[in-house]
Enzyme design. Structure first.
Site, short mmCIF file in Angstrom:
data_model
loop_
_atom_site.label_atom_id
_atom_site.label_comp_id
_atom_site.label_asym_id
_atom_site.label_seq_id
_atom_site.Cartn_x
_atom_site.Cartn_y
_atom_site.Cartn_z
N GLY A 86 0.81 -1.21 0.00
CA GLY A 86 0.00 0.00 0.00
C GLY A 86 0.85 1.26 0.00
O GLY A 86 0.52 2.25 -0.67
N ASP A 87 1.95 1.24 0.75
CA ASP A 87 2.87 2.38 0.75
C ASP A 87 3.52 2.57 -0.62
O ASP A 87 3.67 3.70 -1.09
CB ASP A 87 3.96 2.17 1.81
N ARG A 88 3.89 1.45 -1.25
CA ARG A 88 4.49 1.54 -2.59
C ARG A 88 3.48 2.10 -3.58
O ARG A 88 3.84 2.92 -4.44
CB ARG A 88 4.96 0.14 -3.03
#
Length: 665
Positions: free
Chosen positions: A455-457
């Site tokens: 999700g961060d990526r």
């Protein structure tokens, strides 16, 4: 009793590895000072205590010389004039002893360098603010971790040691190295070369809560005698930033952008370690004060399985007041990502006010324990489970219908321009102004791979794409591809060593020599049959499909050896191919009967066959003989011909299209 010399040298030695990474900044500082001072500019230097001596040392090296004779350079240490220091301190207070001198001597474009082991001296912070008022650039040499002095400056060199003596020694090394770079660059300045244009990289700012992730790897060989619990024998420990810190770390891999992180850190060992890890990766840390402890997540692992997770840091506490100038970085951003982990940074009143006034596009990755996004953000990126929780939706129907319904609700409720709901291996569903959502499928199947950090990526790539001027739909498509490649590439463990850009295409789409080689080895390991075929496949038609399906039926995998664009031109003439090699490869890889595609440049596939060594080499048509047959025999391979559908030909199709164009049909 430990010998003091051994103790000191051990501390110094322990800091050198990390220092080598951060000290790369000294080459840039030295070159910038050479251009500025060589053209009549001025450097002001300030510090307290031992740092005052180092400030004077730097000024002496520049006004005098380091090694070879050269012109004197204008550098003023603000510490040695005892009359000025005591008079200013007596009349205006100790906090003003440097600031008043900066206002007297500083000119727009000049540089102020402040040196401090603690980074907490109010008189240095005041000097930095005075320099900014004068239009000066501000640099700092400080110790590890966030600090008021470092946070106030434009650029910071962190010397990574908890020992103040070691920090001062590294500052002295930095002074000498910077002077060396000044002397290396100065001859070009004096020789009349055009002035170097310093191109400032655009800035991506990450806002959110950061925690320290620690993985303890070990082996389990027994059960504890005093409790029914496994005993983990520790073998290794790895640490990395988590939360918004991981998003910043992933974004920092993009070499065309500077990355800054606005977060909250406590003045403890975990906070110092986070600051060190982020700074070493090139992330500028702008830290709000955090009461209590910096949060940590400690995973006890064995053979890839998490046995237990230990959380430290206690309940979330709101960060303290932002130091003056801390949030100015948001106004300079090309794009902003709010990576909310529900611990208070995104709820901070000053942070929210700065976000509301920011002109850059904002991507907001929300958290169920966090606040709603500020109105007007460009893109919000919850996952499907979060979207259901935010809206209270019963999640009836398919994932598509649920995502469409909740995405529209959240967009209206949050007054966001767009909402992209991520659906794991199914990609993302984008809701914008219209009623019809845009579905962006993932370009590959990650299976049971570790999705930690995906999700961060996703959010980081979306922000980077928006910074480059992409449409929201394009940014989400880029983000899906980046997140898929991230998971397929090994997830968070492999993220610290970024793969080449092409890997985002090669891995999900099964294109490339590495993909083909791995596939062939895997099939052989389990006793299977590797089948290969080759050709230009310029305009894919049913004749090609018949050949490919027949070939796939002869073994356990089919690898297509595809002529490159140069190879096709050599065989077919300058007007071919019609479609580029990457487009042809993607079309082939998308067929269910094709398992991998490898592109070759030669006129024939003999070179690629020599290392691929298929068990069966297949050609479609009515060949009497094939020149590759003798080559394939060398490894006991077999060459076969499969029927080709009559009347289906790329050349004939192109000729018919050209004839239709000429006749005006």
């Amino acid at each position: 009793m430990t010998d003091p010399l051994d103790k000191h040298l051990s501390a110094l030695s322990a800091s050198l590895g990390a220092y080598r990474t951060v000290a790369a900044r000294l080459a840039d500082w030295g070159a910038e000072l050479a251009w500025h001072l060589g053209r009549g500019g001025r450097l002001l230097v300030a510090g307290n205590g031992g740092s005052a001596a180092e400030a004077q040392h730097l000024a002496a090296e520049l006004v005098g010389k380091l090694r070879e004779d050269r012109m004197p350079l204008s550098a003023i240490a603000l510490t040695p004039d005892s009359s000025a220091v005591t008079a200013i301190g007596n009349d205006y207070g100790f906090d003003e002893i440097f600031a008043r001198q900066v206002r007297a001597h500083g000119r727009p474009g000049d540089v102020l360098l402040v040196m401090s082991t603690s980074g907490r001296s109010p008189n240095l912070v005041a000097a930095v603010h005075a320099a900014r008022e004068c239009g000066m650039r501000t640099w700092a040499m400080v110790g590890p971790g966030p600090s008021p002095v470092g946070d106030a400056c434009d650029e910071v060199l962190h010397c990574p040691s908890p020992e103040s003596q070691v920090v001062q020694e590294l500052h002295l090394v930095s002074v000498h190295v910077m002077c060396e770079h000044i002397d290396l660059t100065l001859p070009r300045v004096l020789g009349g070369e055009p002035e170097r244009t310093i191109v400032e990289k655009p800035l991506l700012v990450i806002v959110g809560d950061t925690l320290l992730d620690r993985d303890v790897e070990g082996a389990v060989h027994r059960i504890a005698p005093d409790a029914p619990a496994p005993v983990l024998d520790e073998e290794s420990v790895s640490e990395r930033p988590g939360g918004a810190g991981l998003a910043a770390l992933l974004a920092a891999g993009h070499e065309d952008y500077r990355v800054a992180l606005v977060t909250a850190l406590a003045p403890d060992d975990a906070g110092a370690r986070l600051s060190e890890l982020l700074t070493d990766a090139g992330v500028e840390v702008h830290a709000l004060p955090l009461p209590g402890s910096t949060p940590q997540k400690i995973r006890m692992r064995s053979r890839g399985q998490v046995l237990m997770r230990l959380d430290r840091g206690g309940p979330a506490q709101p960060p303290g007041d932002a130091p003056d100038g801390l949030l100015d970085v948001l106004a300079a951003a090309k794009a902003i990502l709010v990576s909310d982990y529900g611990r208070g940074v995104a709820r901070h009143p000053a942070v929210r006010a700065a976000l509301e006034h920011a002109s850059a596009p904002i991507v907001w990755d929300p958290h169920p324990a966090g606040p709603p996004p500020v109105p007007g953000v460009r893109l919000v990126t919850p996952n499907l489970a979060e979207a259901v929780k935010f809206t209270g939706d019963a999640a009836h129907g398919s994932a598509l219908s649920t995502a469409q319904r909740t995405g529209q609700k959240l967009r209206d409720e949050w007054r966001a321009q767009a909402v992209a709901i991520t659906c794991g291996p199914d990609g993302a569903i984008l809701t914008q102004a219209g009623p019809t959502p845009l579905v962006i499928p993932a370009p590959g199947d990650a299976g049971d791979a570790d999705t930690c950090g995906a999700g961060d990526r996703f959010a980081a790539q979306a922000a980077l794409s928006l910074a480059e001027g992409a449409l929201v739909s394009e940014a989400v498509q880029d983000a899906v591809g980046a997140a898929t490649a991230y998971v397929l590439g090994g997830g968070v463990t492999a993220a610290l060593a970024p793969a080449p850009e092409q890997a985002a295409i090669a891995s999900p789409e099964r294109i490339g020599a590495d993909e083909a080689g791995r596939l062939a080895a895997s099939v052989r390991d389990r006793g299977g049959v590797v089948v290969a075929t080759g050709g230009c496949f310029d305009l894919l038609h049913t004749g090609h499909l018949a050949t490919l399906r027949a070939a796939r039926g002869l073994g356990d995998c089919l690898i297509v050896c595809l002529n490159s664009d140069d190879s096709v031109r050599g065989l077919k003439g300058p007007d071919r191919p019609i479609n580029s090699q990457i487009d042809r490869a993607r079309l082939l890889a998308a067929l269910d009967c094709v398992d991998a595609v490898v592109i070759f440049d030669e006129p024939n596939p003999e070179a690629v066959l020599s290392w691929l060594r298929p068990d069966v080499w297949v050609k479609g048509g009515d060949y009497a003989e094939l020149p590759e047959a003798e080559l394939v025999k060398r490894w006991d391979g077999q060459t076969v011909i499969v029927p080709y559908l009559d009347g289906r030909s790329t050349t004939r199709t192109i000729a018919a299209a050209q004839a239709a164009t000429t006749s005006g049909r």
